[in-house]
Design an enzyme around this catalytic site. Structure first.
Site, PDB file in Angstrom:
ATOM      1  N   HIS A  72       0.827  -1.213   0.000  1.00 38.87           N
ATOM      2  CA  HIS A  72       0.000   0.000   0.000  1.00 38.87           C
ATOM      3  C   HIS A  72       0.859   1.261   0.000  1.00 38.87           C
ATOM      4  CE1 HIS A  72      -4.207  -1.575   1.263  1.00 38.87           C
ATOM      5  NE2 HIS A  72      -3.559  -2.483   0.558  1.00 38.87           N
ATOM      6  N   VAL A  76       0.563   4.153  -3.601  1.00 36.01           N
ATOM      7  CA  VAL A  76      -0.064   5.470  -3.620  1.00 36.01           C
ATOM      8  C   VAL A  76       0.424   6.197  -4.855  1.00 36.01           C
ATOM      9  CG1 VAL A  76      -0.195   7.710  -2.467  1.00 36.01           C
ATOM     10  CG2 VAL A  76      -0.363   5.608  -1.145  1.00 36.01           C
ATOM     11  N   GLY A 138       5.612   7.293  -3.609  1.00 36.44           N
ATOM     12  CA  GLY A 138       5.716   5.878  -3.880  1.00 36.44           C
ATOM     13  C   GLY A 138       6.128   5.181  -2.600  1.00 36.44           C
ATOM     14  N   ASP A 140       7.772   5.570   0.122  1.00 42.78           N
ATOM     15  CA  ASP A 140       8.404   6.628   0.920  1.00 42.78           C
ATOM     16  C   ASP A 140       7.921   6.650   2.367  1.00 42.78           C
ATOM     17  OD1 ASP A 140       5.835   7.569   0.615  1.00 42.78           O
ATOM     18  OD2 ASP A 140       6.423   9.603   0.007  1.00 42.78           O
ATOM     19  N   SER A 142       5.029   7.008   3.449  1.00 42.24           N
ATOM     20  CA  SER A 142       3.926   7.943   3.706  1.00 42.24           C
ATOM     21  C   SER A 142       2.750   7.243   4.373  1.00 42.24           C
ATOM     22  CB  SER A 142       3.480   8.614   2.402  1.00 42.24           C
ATOM     23  OG  SER A 142       3.109   7.650   1.428  1.00 42.24           O
ATOM     24  N   PRO A 224      -5.442  -0.998  -5.687  1.00 48.17           N
ATOM     25  CA  PRO A 224      -6.197  -2.095  -6.300  1.00 48.17           C
ATOM     26  C   PRO A 224      -7.256  -2.633  -5.350  1.00 48.17           C
ATOM     27  CG  PRO A 224      -3.852  -2.346  -6.719  1.00 48.17           C
ATOM     28  CD  PRO A 224      -3.983  -1.219  -5.727  1.00 48.17           C
ATOM     29  N   THR A 255      -1.136 -15.320  -0.265  1.00 49.53           N
ATOM     30  CA  THR A 255      -0.941 -16.657   0.286  1.00 49.53           C
ATOM     31  C   THR A 255      -0.882 -16.659   1.812  1.00 49.53           C
ATOM     32  OG1 THR A 255       0.406 -18.668   0.143  1.00 49.53           O
ATOM     33  CG2 THR A 255       1.600 -16.574   0.190  1.00 49.53           C
ATOM     34  N   ASP A 302      -5.861 -18.235   1.664  1.00 55.66           N
ATOM     35  CA  ASP A 302      -5.730 -19.526   0.978  1.00 55.66           C
ATOM     36  C   ASP A 302      -5.754 -20.620   2.034  1.00 55.66           C
ATOM     37  OD1 ASP A 302      -3.168 -19.968   2.013  1.00 55.66           O
ATOM     38  OD2 ASP A 302      -2.127 -19.759   0.111  1.00 55.66           O
ATOM     39  N   ASP A 309       3.685 -19.772   0.691  1.00 52.86           N
ATOM     40  CA  ASP A 309       3.945 -20.834  -0.274  1.00 52.86           C
ATOM     41  C   ASP A 309       3.139 -20.568  -1.537  1.00 52.86           C
ATOM     42  OD1 ASP A 309       1.319 -21.495   0.402  1.00 52.86           O
ATOM     43  OD2 ASP A 309       1.901 -23.158   1.700  1.00 52.86           O
TER      44      ASP A 309
END
Length: 381
Positions: A72, A76, A138, A140, A142, A224, A255, A302, A309
């Site tokens: 995350h 950004v 990016g 950083d 933040s 996303p 996973t 999962d 894995d």
């Protein structure tokens, strides 16, 4: 000469930093290298690993939490280039600046005045250089910054956890090497260690990131989403310079960890349920999440959710992918090959390579940003 009041002086520096047009995403990671702290803090990676080992032993949700946090932080978006020649854009600058954690209400009027002066100069000069700015956010750190309008307060970051583990690691590093290692690098070291401690492979982390001083809640809203289609995912990852195959392998971070029922309502709270779900898995999910919008109950991502894995990909092939963004990878020709390619030992190596690539997204290096003394606060200087 009298001394300027500190707010005015800070405003000058802030304005100059914002108006510089020299920092672009394409060149932002040139200062990173493996072994960056070899001389200045040679034991840093061991310190972070030992701290993470203690944190994950005390709480088995820390590893997936830190991995998600690192993702995350890097995702950004970089703010669209704002052209300060146009007065209409100054209003946008004002809005973004007031949302940031580091321009106070007392400083901001002076800062905005200087931006307006820059506009006047550039608009009247026959040989003007039009100033512009990037809100570069990016990898950083933040996402770590605390405050009412920061990324941590965004709806998409509501479930982020593991902040205490990063705090502990950063404090341990500061005790050994004060003011040397950025929180951004600590987070990337910790993400690698989270994978190792959960059973995955490690990798060499290029370091040298500096910490950002801006964290804006609305900038976290483009992350996303679990209901995204493959086309949407390819677009989001592509904007960060990541290929569809890298997107698939990074999705394998699912996973480990859990997801709340609400994140897959679009699959099970429908009539009929999503037909791509294996019938037995659909029945299980309906039993765990009997009605829509449940946030208090979570389900394993999962079937081996405590171990890093390749089971995530095996589950997708078997129709047991939990989220729409997971299962849909199997049914698109651009990503289905990646699902099968990572259904085994190759996943570990591929994931390590993709994490290195992701960790270089739009970073601050050199003299940009700062080295935070505290993981969640901008330095007061």
């Amino acid at each position: 000469m009298g001394r300027w009041p500190s707010p005015a002086l800070l405003a000058i520096f802030v304005t100059i930093a914002l108006a510089m047009n020299s920092i672009t995403p394409a060149a932002a990671h040139t200062g990173l290298k493996v072994g960056f702290y070899r001389h200045s803090c040679p034991q840093v990676e061991a310190i972070v690993y030992n701290s993470m080992a203690q944190s994950t032993k005390a709480d088995d949700t820390v590893a997936p939490g830190i991995l998600r946090m690192a993702f995350h932080d890097c995702f950004v978006r970089v703010r669209d280039r704002l052209d300060l020649q146009h007065p209409s854009q100054l209003d946008r600058v004002a809005e973004l600046a007031l949302r940031s954690t580091w321009i106070s209400n007392s400083v901001f009027p002076s800062c905005l005045l200087l931006l307006q002066m820059l506009h006047t100069v550039t608009a009247t000069s026959p040989h003007r250089i039009v100033p512009s700015l990037w809100f570069l956010q990016g990898c950083d750190a933040s996402v770590l910054l605390e405050g009412p309008n920061t990324e941590r307060r965004a709806r998409t970051n509501t479930g982020l956890h593991g902040f205490d583990a990063i705090d502990a690691a950063k404090r341990a590093v500061e005790n050994a090497c004060p003011g040397v290692v950025s929180a951004a690098d600590v987070l990337q070291f910790a993400a690698r260690d989270a994978v190792v401690l959960a059973g995955g492979y490690g990798w060499h982390v290029p370091a040298g990131r500096r910490d950002g001083t801006v964290s804006i809640m609305e900038e976290a809203l483009n992350l996303p989403a679990p209901s995204m289609t493959v086309s949407q995912l390819i677009d989001v990852f592509g904007r960060k310079g990541l290929s569809p195959s890298q997107m698939v392998v990074l999705s394998g971070a699912h996973t480990i960890g859990k997801a709340p029922c609400v994140t897959f309502d679009d699959r099970v709270q429908t009539t009929p349920v999503d037909p791509t779900l294996a019938p037995s898995f659909a029945t299980f999910l309906k039993g765990q999440c009997p009605y829509a919008a449940i946030q208090s109950t979570s389900v394993d991502m999962d079937s081996t959710a405590h171990t890093f894995d390749s089971q995530y990909f095996k589950d997708i092939i078997a129709g047991r992918g939990l989220l729409t963004s997971d299962q849909s990878l199997l049914y698109d020709s651009r990503t289905s090959g990646g699902v099968y390619a990572n259904n085994g030992a190759a996943f570990y190596r591929n994931f390590a390579k993709a994490m290195v690539k992701m960790s270089q997204i739009e970073v601050l290096t050199g003299l940009d940003g700062e080295i935070r003394r505290q993981f969640d606060q901008v330095n007061s200087h």
